[in-house]
Write a protein that holds these residues in place. Sequence first.
Motif, PDB file in Angstrom:
ATOM      1  N   ASP A   1      54.382  46.992  42.256  1.00  0.00           N
ATOM      2  CA  ASP A   1      53.890  45.663  42.621  1.00  0.00           C
ATOM      3  C   ASP A   1      53.851  44.815  41.351  1.00  0.00           C
ATOM      4  O   ASP A   1      54.503  45.148  40.341  1.00  0.00           O
ATOM      5  N   ASP A   2      53.104  43.756  41.376  1.00  0.00           N
ATOM      6  CA  ASP A   2      53.046  42.800  40.270  1.00  0.00           C
ATOM      7  C   ASP A   2      52.794  43.507  38.925  1.00  0.00           C
ATOM      8  O   ASP A   2      51.920  44.372  38.849  1.00  0.00           O
TER       9      ASP A   2
ATOM     10  N   ASP B   1      45.368  40.716  52.343  1.00  0.00           N
ATOM     11  CA  ASP B   1      44.875  41.409  51.144  1.00  0.00           C
ATOM     12  C   ASP B   1      43.557  42.110  51.449  1.00  0.00           C
ATOM     13  O   ASP B   1      43.108  42.955  50.682  1.00  0.00           O
TER      14      ASP B   1
END
Length: 687
Positions: free
Chosen positions: A328-329, A507
């Motif tokens: 992910d990020d 989220d």
Amino acid sequence: MIIATSKTIRLEAKNALLLLSLNGDDVPRVAYFGSKEKEKAFSFHKDSSPTVFSCFGSLNYQNCSFGYIDEKGNFAHRFLLKSVETKKVKISLPRLPSCKGEREVLELTYLDLEDKAEVVQFLSLYEEHDTFVSSFAFRNRSKETLFIDRAFSLQLELPGKGYDVISFHGDWGRERKINSTTLRQGELVLSTTCGISSAHVNPFFLLRKNKRYYAFNLLYSGNHKESVSVSPLGSTRILTGVNDDYFSYSLKPGGIFYTPEAIFTCGDSINEVKTHLNSFVNQHILKRKKSPLVFNTWEAVSTKLEKKNWQELAVMASKIGCDTFVFDDGWYAHREDDKTSLGDFYLNKEKLGGDFDYIRSYLANLNLKLGLWIEPEMANPYSDLARSHPDFLLKTKGIQPLLKRNQYVLDMSNPKVVAYLKKTLSSLIEESGCSYIKWDFNRFVSDVCSGFASGYAFFYEFTLGYYDLISYLSERFPDVYFEGCSSGGARFDLGSLSYVSQIWTSDNTDPYDRLFNQESTGLCYPLSSISNHISESPNQQTGRKFPIKERTNVALFGDFGIEMDLRKAVDEELSYIQKAFAFYAKHRRVILDGKNLLLNSPFAKDLKGEICLLNDEAVCLLASLDNHSGHLCLAGLEEKTTYELKELGSDTPFRASGEELMSKGVFIEGKGKLNTAVYYLKAIPSA
Ligand code: GLA
């Protein structure tokens, strides 16, 4: 089947019927919409005008579906029906997504009396799914520029008032909260102006009256508007389409403007409309591919993707049964927090400890494929992209654009920006050899003064720029699995689902909140599009603690994966997770392809449940909330058949007849905030 005579047009689906009445060259009127069996002409006030298309300029003063201003400033126009045609074709709208597959289409062509604009209305039909589709194409026949200031995709009229309008509102972490308002007068508007379909209100909505449901949605990811209004003469008009706030489109002579497609259906229960929509979206919208079993790094380590971290997690992910490892990020450029590097999607080799070949082969040894997170439509001020291409950012000349989450939005209405992204992202996918892309969009749009799209055309062109990019990449890399995301589920719509295979739902991964979110999302969008992960406890968004069973069981109903830090899990937790992955790998066809029914009202707050049925198998989830104990009746089973039920995590099956399971139900005990059980059911062949 579409049957057109000089007086009526019947659009007949399997169970549903849309009946239009014709009167010479007047715009067709809605004569009936509902189940074929209960066909009975609608009764409207004699002076009302329940048409399927309208423009300001007649003696009817309801909300209109279309409007344009000519160069002299005239905005009152009268349209007449010129032709009626039926066809069996595949429709592919230029630059916009469209429903897939061949369909029967009714083409209604209208001309205004000044002979300046031609409007073609496409009303089509997917018989099997009782689903109808409406869209329009507006052509400028004049020698001057015409300025379109509203262009809805669907106009429909229902008799009477007092419909419940069921809509899906929210914000970050609380997307698609179900809400119902009874409309007896005036207008109810659901709309967004933040540049994407948004978590504020989803384009999907329902009308309900006398146990009859009408459902609507839009293949569009930008600013949308849904209007439900009661006329003074007592009927209810529905409009849905591109938001006409901050919208205007100048159409040059010969130019054509296309609206997105709107879909609509009806049924006698919430499960009936849900079934129509889920099966329609699965077959005619979604890019269906075998969904991977994902480990995602976000909740486990945030941007801390150093070699030790990801390698330890990858080993654990492989052990529990994942097949894809998603960085992910944080894997690119100098990204350590949300202040830098968005836009610079090249690998930080020092941080991750090697190049893509190294990472891929490390993962391959663990039977894992590589996935990457990107957020292509953005740039941080501290990025090579923002520094080298300041012209790519959305901004008003001379004014510093607004930062949100420390990032700017790229001008997706500018073809140069889209061309740049096509090139750089293609190279990234080729070089990395990734098989999975999570595509994020983490802020709303501001500073909409584009150097490219003029004025109020901006939002429409911005959305089409996104489609240009994502359609190009998903076609060029058919083997790559795309997941959509937008601060969680802020771009969860049928436009995005035309290009990606699933969308990160929220989220907020708290299983109690997720039960509500996944249930309301699933009313339109099938489980195969709803992305869920087992997450941390205490939950990172709500701080609440839940046992592994609850976190896992809720996540199983959709595209299943995990993002908790497995290194912190105790043996019992790991063992449940491992069992769940094996269960999902074995039964995911039932969950993703089966018929998914709710076992209680989506408004219920005590007991919740759902079942997925495929041939002689089923998987169901039962949940008790806030200490409520009770029975949930299963649905969709064969009354006379005996089923064997086995709970996930237990080795002792039991048997019961379909009749018993559907009338008496299965007990679920109230135990604290949330208690859940997942059962696998199999029909026992009769002796
Ligand atoms: C968004 C997504 C998260 C995660 C972060 C990374 O918030 O919804 O899942 O990818 O961005 O910055």
